[in-house]
Design a protein around this motif. Structure first.
Motif, PDB file in Angstrom:
ATOM      1  N   PHE A 125     -21.336  19.506  59.194  1.00  0.00           N
ATOM      2  CA  PHE A 125     -20.267  19.184  60.135  1.00  0.00           C
ATOM      3  C   PHE A 125     -19.962  20.347  61.075  1.00  0.00           C
ATOM      4  O   PHE A 125     -19.235  20.199  62.045  1.00  0.00           O
ATOM      5  N   GLU A 167     -18.562  23.439  60.323  1.00  0.00           N
ATOM      6  CA  GLU A 167     -17.377  24.246  60.083  1.00  0.00           C
ATOM      7  C   GLU A 167     -17.717  25.659  59.655  1.00  0.00           C
ATOM      8  O   GLU A 167     -16.933  26.567  59.792  1.00  0.00           O
ATOM      9  N   ARG A 198     -11.263  15.525  65.185  1.00  0.00           N
ATOM     10  CA  ARG A 198     -12.096  15.279  64.015  1.00  0.00           C
ATOM     11  C   ARG A 198     -13.515  15.797  64.211  1.00  0.00           C
ATOM     12  O   ARG A 198     -14.072  15.724  65.306  1.00  0.00           O
ATOM     13  N   ARG A 199     -14.123  16.297  63.134  1.00  0.00           N
ATOM     14  CA  ARG A 199     -15.542  16.638  63.136  1.00  0.00           C
ATOM     15  C   ARG A 199     -16.340  15.343  63.082  1.00  0.00           C
ATOM     16  O   ARG A 199     -16.056  14.460  62.260  1.00  0.00           O
ATOM     17  N   GLU A 211     -16.781  10.298  60.987  1.00  0.00           N
ATOM     18  CA  GLU A 211     -15.721  11.203  61.418  1.00  0.00           C
ATOM     19  C   GLU A 211     -14.996  11.700  60.176  1.00  0.00           C
ATOM     20  O   GLU A 211     -14.496  10.903  59.383  1.00  0.00           O
TER      21      GLU A 211
END
Length: 217
Positions: A79, A81, A103-104, A115
């Protein structure tokens, strides 16, 4: 595992590249794994891996899981992060709520979209808003998925087909399902309307596999 065709057509957001290619390529190169070797391990063509790394083709759900497993990544890594190899710990400070615009998102083959509904990655639980456009599916009909963990889904709109082992289910709006992810399974949109659903995966192990669809006879 079949190579997915280039994704085309989604719902309100339209087609977008998955944007996971650079992270996958960076980790492959860091581990010293050749492109052809990775393709062999995953069971797809080298050209498909190359196209995914260049974000020219979105991987199917099953292909993404296989790549994540072979590269020893987490979904938090995918994702975007964290840097590969850096494990994210759920933070109990700062923003706890998530908004649609922040949202990722991961876009997958056939227009499937994930999402993430949590602001931070959680290594134990994946809490997702998923969209299956018309014709969208998690994997080919003859190559069901299996991995560790348990899945829980709730459909908010559209009709979702779910196959778990020999059984098939049709989930209309308000329908829900729970199953062990180690059972061969497949998800797909039924009819002429996109499917929107809330999906939770608990305890997913990085052991994605595809298996030949079991015969119902």
């Amino acid at each position: 595992m079949s190579d997915p065709a280039p994704a085309s057509g989604s719902d309100d957001r339209g087609f977008e590249a998955s944007k996971v290619g650079s992270r996958l390529r960076a980790e492959r190169e860091r581990l010293g794994i050749g492109l052809r070797e990775l393709a062999r391990r995953v069971g797809v063509s080298p050209s498909l891996v190359s196209q995914i790394e260049l974000d020219r083709v979105n991987p199917s759900v099953s292909t993404l899981y296989a790549l994540v497993k072979e590269l020893d990544l987490t979904m938090g890594d995918v994702f975007g992060e964290s840097q590969p190899g850096e494990r994210i710990v759920l933070q109990l400070r700062g923003d706890l709520a998530e908004r649609p615009e922040t949202r990722r998102v991961i876009n997958l083959a056939s227009g499937v979209r994930w999402e993430r509904l949590t602001h931070h990655s959680d290594g134990d639980v994946e809490f997702l808003y998923v969209v299956y456009p018309v014709g969208g599916a998690s994997c080919p009909e003859d190559a069901l998925m299996t991995h560790g963990g348990k899945e829980y889904g709730y459909v908010t709109s559209g009709t979702l087909g779910v196959r778990v082992g020999f059984e098939e289910y049709e989930l209309a709006p308000g329908g829900s399902i729970a199953f062990d992810s180690s059972s061969p399974h497949r998800l797909w949109a039924i009819g002429g309307e996109p499917v929107h659903a809330i999906w939770v995966v608990i305890g997913r192990e990085a052991d994605p596999r595809t298996v030949t669809a079991p015969s119902s006879q």
